[in-house]
Each structure stands twice: as structure tokens, then as C-alpha cells.
Scaffold this motif. Sequence first.
Motif, PDB file in Angstrom:
ATOM      1  N   ARG A  47       0.823  -1.207   0.000  1.00 54.02           N
ATOM      2  CA  ARG A  47       0.000   0.000   0.000  1.00 54.02           C
ATOM      3  C   ARG A  47       0.861   1.262   0.000  1.00 54.02           C
ATOM      4  N   SER A  48       1.977   1.227   0.702  1.00 53.22           N
ATOM      5  CA  SER A  48       2.840   2.413   0.722  1.00 53.22           C
ATOM      6  C   SER A  48       3.420   2.689  -0.660  1.00 53.22           C
ATOM      7  N   LEU A  49       3.791   1.633  -1.376  1.00 54.15           N
ATOM      8  CA  LEU A  49       4.284   1.809  -2.747  1.00 54.15           C
ATOM      9  C   LEU A  49       3.173   2.336  -3.654  1.00 54.15           C
ATOM     10  N   LEU A  50       1.931   1.906  -3.408  1.00 58.53           N
ATOM     11  CA  LEU A  50       0.801   2.419  -4.186  1.00 58.53           C
ATOM     12  C   LEU A  50       0.643   3.923  -3.955  1.00 58.53           C
ATOM     13  N   LYS A  51       0.737   4.337  -2.716  1.00 56.53           N
ATOM     14  CA  LYS A  51       0.620   5.770  -2.420  1.00 56.53           C
ATOM     15  C   LYS A  51       1.718   6.553  -3.133  1.00 56.53           C
ATOM     16  N   ASP A  52       2.941   6.063  -3.061  1.00 60.56           N
ATOM     17  CA  ASP A  52       4.048   6.762  -3.724  1.00 60.56           C
ATOM     18  C   ASP A  52       3.838   6.829  -5.236  1.00 60.56           C
ATOM     19  N   ARG A  53       3.319   5.744  -5.793  1.00 59.94           N
ATOM     20  CA  ARG A  53       3.074   5.701  -7.242  1.00 59.94           C
ATOM     21  C   ARG A  53       2.017   6.727  -7.633  1.00 59.94           C
ATOM     22  N   LEU A  54       0.944   6.820  -6.870  1.00 68.82           N
ATOM     23  CA  LEU A  54      -0.109   7.793  -7.165  1.00 68.82           C
ATOM     24  C   LEU A  54       0.421   9.225  -7.055  1.00 68.82           C
ATOM     25  N   LEU A  55       1.226   9.476  -6.025  1.00 70.26           N
ATOM     26  CA  LEU A  55       1.800  10.822  -5.874  1.00 70.26           C
ATOM     27  C   LEU A  55       2.723  11.160  -7.034  1.00 70.26           C
ATOM     28  N   SER A  56       3.443  10.154  -7.527  1.00 70.69           N
ATOM     29  CA  SER A  56       4.341  10.372  -8.660  1.00 70.69           C
ATOM     30  C   SER A  56       3.566  10.656  -9.937  1.00 70.69           C
ATOM     31  N   LEU A  57       2.471   9.931 -10.124  1.00 75.59           N
ATOM     32  CA  LEU A  57       1.686  10.091 -11.355  1.00 75.59           C
ATOM     33  C   LEU A  57       0.858  11.371 -11.347  1.00 75.59           C
ATOM     34  N   TYR A  58       0.339  11.751 -10.157  1.00 77.83           N
ATOM     35  CA  TYR A  58      -0.631  12.850 -10.090  1.00 77.83           C
ATOM     36  C   TYR A  58      -0.235  13.829  -8.989  1.00 77.83           C
ATOM     37  N   PRO A  59       0.908  14.499  -9.146  1.00 79.10           N
ATOM     38  CA  PRO A  59       1.390  15.409  -8.083  1.00 79.10           C
ATOM     39  C   PRO A  59       0.439  16.557  -7.787  1.00 79.10           C
ATOM     40  N   SER A  60      -0.362  16.965  -8.770  1.00 76.58           N
ATOM     41  CA  SER A  60      -1.274  18.085  -8.540  1.00 76.58           C
ATOM     42  C   SER A  60      -2.417  17.712  -7.601  1.00 76.58           C
ATOM     43  N   ARG A  61      -2.589  16.399  -7.364  1.00 78.65           N
ATOM     44  CA  ARG A  61      -3.675  15.949  -6.486  1.00 78.65           C
ATOM     45  C   ARG A  61      -3.103  15.317  -5.205  1.00 78.65           C
ATOM     46  N   GLN A  62      -1.967  15.827  -4.777  1.00 79.04           N
ATOM     47  CA  GLN A  62      -1.273  15.300  -3.609  1.00 79.04           C
ATOM     48  C   GLN A  62      -2.158  15.312  -2.365  1.00 79.04           C
ATOM     49  N   ARG A  63      -2.868  16.406  -2.148  1.00 84.29           N
ATOM     50  CA  ARG A  63      -3.663  16.540  -0.922  1.00 84.29           C
ATOM     51  C   ARG A  63      -4.737  15.450  -0.843  1.00 84.29           C
ATOM     52  N   ILE A  64      -5.424  15.200  -1.966  1.00 87.15           N
ATOM     53  CA  ILE A  64      -6.478  14.174  -1.992  1.00 87.15           C
ATOM     54  C   ILE A  64      -5.878  12.806  -1.687  1.00 87.15           C
ATOM     55  N   ILE A  65      -4.745  12.520  -2.296  1.00 86.44           N
ATOM     56  CA  ILE A  65      -4.108  11.211  -2.111  1.00 86.44           C
ATOM     57  C   ILE A  65      -3.688  11.014  -0.660  1.00 86.44           C
ATOM     58  N   GLU A  66      -3.074  12.025  -0.092  1.00 87.00           N
ATOM     59  CA  GLU A  66      -2.619  11.898   1.296  1.00 87.00           C
ATOM     60  C   GLU A  66      -3.795  11.787   2.249  1.00 87.00           C
ATOM     61  N   GLN A  67      -4.873  12.504   1.975  1.00 86.69           N
ATOM     62  CA  GLN A  67      -6.055  12.436   2.835  1.00 86.69           C
ATOM     63  C   GLN A  67      -6.615  11.020   2.906  1.00 86.69           C
ATOM     64  N   VAL A  68      -6.757  10.377   1.762  1.00 86.61           N
ATOM     65  CA  VAL A  68      -7.393   9.060   1.755  1.00 86.61           C
ATOM     66  C   VAL A  68      -6.487   8.009   2.402  1.00 86.61           C
ATOM     67  N   PHE A  69      -5.188   8.105   2.179  1.00 84.38           N
ATOM     68  CA  PHE A  69      -4.295   7.114   2.788  1.00 84.38           C
ATOM     69  C   PHE A  69      -4.139   7.343   4.285  1.00 84.38           C
ATOM     70  N   ASP A  70      -4.283   8.598   4.729  1.00 90.29           N
ATOM     71  CA  ASP A  70      -4.275   8.862   6.170  1.00 90.29           C
ATOM     72  C   ASP A  70      -5.570   8.358   6.823  1.00 90.29           C
ATOM     73  N   ARG A  71      -6.641   8.421   6.063  1.00 90.67           N
ATOM     74  CA  ARG A  71      -7.944   8.009   6.596  1.00 90.67           C
ATOM     75  C   ARG A  71      -8.031   6.495   6.790  1.00 90.67           C
ATOM     76  N   TYR A  72      -7.451   5.758   5.844  1.00 88.17           N
ATOM     77  CA  TYR A  72      -7.520   4.287   5.905  1.00 88.17           C
ATOM     78  C   TYR A  72      -6.124   3.739   6.149  1.00 88.17           C
TER      79      TYR A  72
END
Length: 526
Positions: free
Chosen positions: A500-525
Motif C-alpha cells: 500500500r505504501s508503494l501504491l501511495k508513492d506511485r499515485l503521488l508520482s503520477l498525479y502530483p497536482s492531487r497530492q492533498r487528496i491522495i494523502e487524505q485518503v491514505f491517512d484516513r484508511y
Amino acid sequence: MKAKVIYFLLAVSGALVSCEKVSIEKGPVDINEDVLSHEEIILGERLENPYKTENIQAAYAALYPTKARTDIKTNKLYVRFLPLDDDEFRTLERSGVELIDHPLDYRIEKEGDWYHDPDIADESITWQYAVVPKDYAFPEGIEYEIVDECYVADEDTKASGDIDWDAVERESYRLTGNSDMIPETKAGGSEKVSVKPSGRITIIDPKYCGGKPCGVSGVKVVVNSFVKFSSAYTDREGNYEIPKGYSSSVRYRLMFQNEKGFAIGVNLILVPASVSTLGTSGPEGVNLIVTKESEDKLYTRCVVNNAAYDYYERCSSDDLDITPPSGGLRIWIFRGLEASSAVMMHQGAVVSLGAITEFLGNYAYLVKFFAPDITVGAKGKNELGDLYAVTAHELAHASHFEKVGTIYWNPYVRFILESYVLNGGITYGTVDDPNSGYCELGEMWGYYMQSKIYYDRYGGAYPSFGTSYWFYPQIFRYLEERGFLPKEIFEALAPEITTRSLLKDRLLSLYPSRQRIIEQVFDRYK
């Protein structure tokens, strides 16, 4: 109990090869399911084949005694093969052979879906019958026998010249003692009465399309009269038209080998695509409406067929825009199992035979013949939507497999099967087990897609498939609700993403402009 007695048929009970005469003016016949039977094919007496070259020659001479004809020569061979295993079976299929598991020149005392030669061991593939061109190159090493040399006039031959080839065929039926298979003609009987069978195959989903019949899509309708074969796929709405014309009564079968390329097999039948026989009717065609009250195996096949057809359609660039499963996918339905899987064995995944044996139980010995890709457990799935949704779940895994390959898939499926065996049917183990990350990401994707496809089809409250486990498909739903497209989520599931941590890093790499959304959901779950 012998393996073969587990099988069943879909057929018109008592509909023999020698059926009642029917008028050629009728439209497609509606199949009456009240008279359907569900047993093995029972053969009666052997019949004289009207398409044997010598019989067609005799019929021509009887109708046209003053016209010499020297070009009625063998153009087809009626043969039977005895493949030893899946490789030999596939070799035959790749050569263009349409295989059928019972002889074509016998009266059928009782119709059915399957037949197993009593001289062949139950655990072996039975004789497979086929009609091949005269110049067919028989594959080396596969046992075969030529039963008859035949002549079957093609549509071009029928359309040319002043010979009524339909009349020649009918005369051959009469001369060979098969006149009861010839439909009635209009007054005078001089018209050509060849008809291309057509009709519609449908299923009713009470919660979809307003409960009206919708098509069984892309399924293969196969017809034959003795050695004269033809087939057509249904369109999305379930309509079909056979390209060849017939002057005699015809046997109809549904073969669950879809135009999308996938095939649906059934319990313990040693062929990769299951068959439901619709019995013998006139050449006009047959209609069939499948409902929850229909024979159970036919019903489940049609549901899984439509779920898979729809999934392949939805993978297109104008919809989900994700990688579709392989065109050669093999799907097995097990009515006695609850659990489903995407073992992808036919696509090359390496699965422990011990684990698959424990998972499939009595069905495991089939693996040595036809390795499955997807197994669908139908037990307990009482609503059509339940079976539809779980099929979509496994097909989502098949898309994932196409993206990540066997190196990723081997530890994933091994984790699933070993968890199931070692933990008393608890398929997903725990987050602390080795290789749990493969399971976590794969099942997040599978359950996310299952919920999405179910919701898109039926509406209502958004389903929560898989949300009670230790992994979180909610992560993907959260991302979609905040603007992520399924194809963008799918893009993140690269072969190297195994936690899951690698998935988060991959999403941040692909979609840096949506960093806040990505971090919010991974912090939530967490």
C-alpha cells in the motif's frame, strides 16, 4: 459415482432426431422449458448419413436422370478424434475444427448436453466428432478415424446453375430412410424451402431493463443436421441468424464460447466450453427466454456470459479505458463452491497443485486437462446481480493480471489459495502474513470494480463489497469520488507496486497536482 453422471442436459424431452414434420412457413419456435430434460444424451440406432457422397450421387441421379454429373465428389470428411490431453484438444481447435462429443449419425433417444463413450474411461477425454475439408491436414500424433466421406453443397454451389440442391438433399434424406426429418412444403412442393435459422436468446434480470428480456450476448449458436454444420454468434440483443440454409429439421445448441474470446466451462466436463442443447426443431430457428426458474446450469452460464461480455465491452476506450482480460480466458463455474478465484493458470500463472486441490476439492483433477483462469463459485448467490457482480470482480483481477504478468501473480494467487487452505476457508489471511501486500492491492482493485460495476448496472445505494476485510477498497472509491478516473487508478497498479505504501508513492508520482487528496485518503484508511 462416475464423473460423467454429474452432467446434465438442456433439451426438449423426447425430441428425437425423427421429429414431427413442421411447416416451413412458421417463424422461430419458442422453446417450452416445461418439457426440458437434464440427463446424458442417450443414443439409439445408427442412421444412414444422407450426406455420404454415394448417397448424394444417388439422389442426384434420381432427380436428374438425364443430366450426367461428374463433379459430385467428396468435399468433406466426417471424422472422430481421440485427444489425450488439453494440448491435443487445443491443437485440433487451432486447426479450425469444430468438435462435438457425440456421433452425428445416430438417432437420439434422449437429448442432452453431453455424451461420454462407454468404452472411454470417465477421467479421459471422450471421442470428439467433427466435419473437416477433404484436404484437411490431420495433426501428427493425434488418434483419428474417418467415419464417412461426404458431399455438402455450399451456398455458392446452391446459388449457381439450374440444379435444385435443396431438392437433392431432401431426396437423399428420403432414399436413406430419413424422410421424417423433412419439413412440409407448400402445395405442389416445387419451391425451394431452404431456410437460414434465426431467433433470439434472452435472459430476464428482474432488476435490469425493467424486467424485460435482454440479450444473451455474444454466445455461439451451433446447428447441424447430420454432418451439415453451421453457427453464428448472437449480437448484444441476443439475435442470431445462421449463414447456411437448411431443408431438414435441425439440432440447436448453445456453446458458451463467446465472440469476445472467453469460454465458460462446467463441472467435470472435459471440454473447455460448455454446451446447452436446445433440442431438434424445424429450420426456421428457435427462441429462448432464460429466467431464474430455468434449469440452473443454463441460468448461471448465461449470467456469467453476460457479465463477462459486458466487462469486456466496458474496458473500451470510451468507457473504463482499462486493459481487458486475455481473449483466450477460461472461466469455470462451480455450483457447489462459494469461493471464486482468478488463478490465471491457462495464461501462465504457476499454482501449487496441492493448494488448488484443496481449493477445488473433487474438481481438482480437471486441472491436468484444462487449466482454468477464473473459477466462479455460484453457491449462495441467489440473485442474478450477486453472480454478475462476483464475475466482474474476478474479471477485474484478470485485467490486473494482464498489466502485471505472472511474476506478480504467482505469489498473489499462492497467498490466496494457501490462506484459504491453512485458515479454514478464510481466503485473505491477515495483513501480517508474508506477501500480504499482493493480496491487499489485488483485492482492493477487485472489490472496487465489483462495487462500481454493480452500482453502474443497478443503481440504488452504492454497494460496499469487501469493506469488512483488513484491506480497504474504499481508498479507490474515495479517489473516484474526488475526480480520479478508473483508468488513472488502474495506471497506478504497476508490476512493481506490491504494498500500500508503494501504491501511495506511485499515485503521488503520477498525479502530483492531487497530492492533498491522495494523502487524505491514505491517512484516513491506515
